[in-house]
Design a protein around this motif. Sequence first.
Motif, short mmCIF file in Angstrom:
data_model
loop_
_atom_site.label_atom_id
_atom_site.label_comp_id
_atom_site.label_asym_id
_atom_site.label_seq_id
_atom_site.Cartn_x
_atom_site.Cartn_y
_atom_site.Cartn_z
N CYS A 38 0.82 -1.15 -0.32
CA CYS A 38 0.22 0.03 0.18
C CYS A 38 0.81 1.38 -0.03
CB CYS A 38 -1.05 0.00 1.60
SG CYS A 38 -1.72 -1.50 1.09
N SER A 39 1.06 1.47 -0.84
CA SER A 39 1.40 2.64 -1.35
C SER A 39 1.76 3.37 -3.11
CB SER A 39 2.94 2.07 -1.36
OG SER A 39 4.66 3.76 -1.80
N GLY A 40 1.67 4.82 -2.60
CA GLY A 40 1.67 5.97 -3.67
C GLY A 40 2.53 5.21 -4.83
N TRP A 41 3.25 5.34 -4.39
CA TRP A 41 4.33 4.61 -5.63
C TRP A 41 3.96 3.19 -6.35
CZ3 TRP A 41 7.64 8.05 -5.39
CH2 TRP A 41 7.92 9.37 -4.29
N MET A 42 3.19 3.03 -6.27
CA MET A 42 2.50 1.47 -6.78
C MET A 42 1.55 2.08 -8.05
SD MET A 42 3.19 -1.24 -5.54
CE MET A 42 4.90 -0.01 -4.72
N GLN A 43 1.93 3.11 -7.67
CA GLN A 43 1.46 3.75 -9.41
C GLN A 43 1.94 3.73 -10.14
OE1 GLN A 43 -1.61 7.03 -9.01
NE2 GLN A 43 -2.10 6.35 -10.98
N VAL A 44 3.43 3.87 -10.28
CA VAL A 44 3.68 3.57 -12.01
C VAL A 44 4.28 1.82 -11.96
CG1 VAL A 44 6.70 3.52 -12.64
CG2 VAL A 44 5.46 5.20 -10.49
N ARG A 45 3.66 1.82 -13.28
CA ARG A 45 3.81 0.86 -13.89
C ARG A 45 4.43 -0.39 -13.18
NH1 ARG A 45 0.39 -1.32 -18.01
NH2 ARG A 45 -0.20 1.55 -18.53
N GLY A 46 4.28 -1.39 -12.90
CA GLY A 46 5.23 -2.54 -12.90
C GLY A 46 5.92 -2.21 -11.41
N ALA A 47 5.69 -1.56 -10.58
CA ALA A 47 6.68 -1.25 -9.05
C ALA A 47 6.04 -2.81 -8.64
CB ALA A 47 6.39 0.51 -8.67
N PHE A 48 5.44 -2.75 -7.95
CA PHE A 48 5.11 -4.03 -7.32
C PHE A 48 5.87 -4.55 -7.89
CE2 PHE A 48 1.32 -4.41 -9.44
CZ PHE A 48 1.70 -5.43 -9.91
N SER B 183 -2.09 6.34 -0.79
CA SER B 183 -1.29 7.32 -0.01
C SER B 183 -1.47 8.31 0.81
CB SER B 183 -0.66 8.41 -0.81
OG SER B 183 0.83 9.58 -0.39
N ASP B 184 -1.16 8.86 1.45
CA ASP B 184 -0.53 9.89 2.82
C ASP B 184 -0.43 10.90 2.77
OD1 ASP B 184 -2.92 7.77 5.02
OD2 ASP B 184 -0.62 7.06 5.48
N HIS B 185 0.25 10.73 1.28
CA HIS B 185 0.58 12.80 0.92
C HIS B 185 -0.82 12.94 -0.21
CE1 HIS B 185 4.23 12.42 2.44
NE2 HIS B 185 4.15 10.88 2.90
N ALA B 186 -0.38 14.11 -0.86
CA ALA B 186 -1.47 14.56 -1.90
C ALA B 186 -0.88 14.32 -3.48
CB ALA B 186 -1.26 16.00 -1.81
N ASP B 187 -1.46 13.84 -4.07
CA ASP B 187 -1.31 14.06 -5.56
C ASP B 187 -0.55 15.39 -6.52
OD1 ASP B 187 -3.70 14.74 -6.08
OD2 ASP B 187 -4.46 12.60 -7.15
N TRP B 188 -0.82 15.06 -7.69
CA TRP B 188 -0.38 16.19 -7.71
C TRP B 188 -1.39 17.71 -8.04
CZ3 TRP B 188 3.60 18.56 -11.26
CH2 TRP B 188 2.92 20.08 -11.47
N LYS B 189 -2.75 16.62 -9.08
CA LYS B 189 -3.61 18.03 -8.69
C LYS B 189 -3.92 18.53 -6.89
CE LYS B 189 -8.77 17.88 -9.58
NZ LYS B 189 -9.49 17.08 -10.35
N GLY B 190 -3.42 17.14 -6.14
CA GLY B 190 -3.69 17.97 -4.67
C GLY B 190 -3.10 18.32 -4.60
#
Length: 338
Positions: free
Chosen positions: A253-263, A275-282
């Motif tokens: 469970c992590s925002g870095w999982m947004q990147v294809r193939g990260a897991f 993620s507990d952080h804001a994304d780009w739009k946020g």
Amino acid sequence: MPLIEFSNCGFYCREGDFYIDPWRPVERALITHAHSDHARWGSKYYLCHHDTKPLLQQRLGNNQYESIGWNAPVYINGVRITLHPAGHIIGSAQIRVESGGEVWVISGDYKIENDGLSGAFEPVQCHTFVTESTFGLPIYHWKPQAQIFSDIQSWISKNQAEGKSSILIAYSLGKAQRLLPCIAEVTDNILVHGAIYNIHEALINAGWNLPTVQKVSSETPKSLLKGSVVIAPSSAEGSPWMKKFAPYEIGICSGWMQVRGAFRRKNADAGFSLSDHADWKGLLEAVKGTGAERVYATHGFQFAFSRYLREQGFEAGEVRTEFGNEETTTPDHTASPP
């Protein structure tokens, strides 16, 4: 001279003689939240939000702590201080500093979506806004929490049907507590690593109503281990501690999982971009909501984010800090023997 200076110890208010999230011991430290890269041991006095105090006590031990509520002014050497919800984790605050008509807001870490636990982010009007930029690239765009939780529940149900345990890798402070209501909807057998249990107990003792969990120990019956749902910090990945849950699948469970193939690179079976952080739009929404004339970006993709802000007409720059990223890289100093 600006109200806040960028020193080799952290953000320093010379007029008030205090630091915000200092990374070296100082006389007086104002703390945005209890993650170990923002709240460090060794300072003489600490000021934080009421909900952060028990977490600091658990992580840093006995110190001289003072805590205040939201938008409850305190004055330090004539400088007005208020705390405002950051929505990052329980107790996380933005710190508003005002003197002589000048207003700065130090955001710490934050996210825009209300997770139902950490408090709703509150944009605070200011002249200068210091923002994180952990996910300060356009590629980072989070799904709604409800959708991610549904994906996690479906994954757990699949594993249960196959007779497998489900091990969710999540940071012990913030992510782990956020996951509990989601997991509790599909099982009442939630097991946690000792590092997560320590935080859980501190919050329960402080009056938080969280779903029941069980600490994994040498005395945990094998019947509870098989087919269980487990929350563990990243420090447990690949350790002998994991073997007791076999057969199992791992979900990160992590925002870095947004990147294809990260897991897949993490040798995990599933990845959830929680993620507990804001994304780009946020991040952009937060900056615009402050009405700030000047914006300084800290840890993360600060150079890309500040450059974009300048292209949009903001006076923006970058600040070097010693803050890390608790999503995957910051060591979990609350870890205890399993």
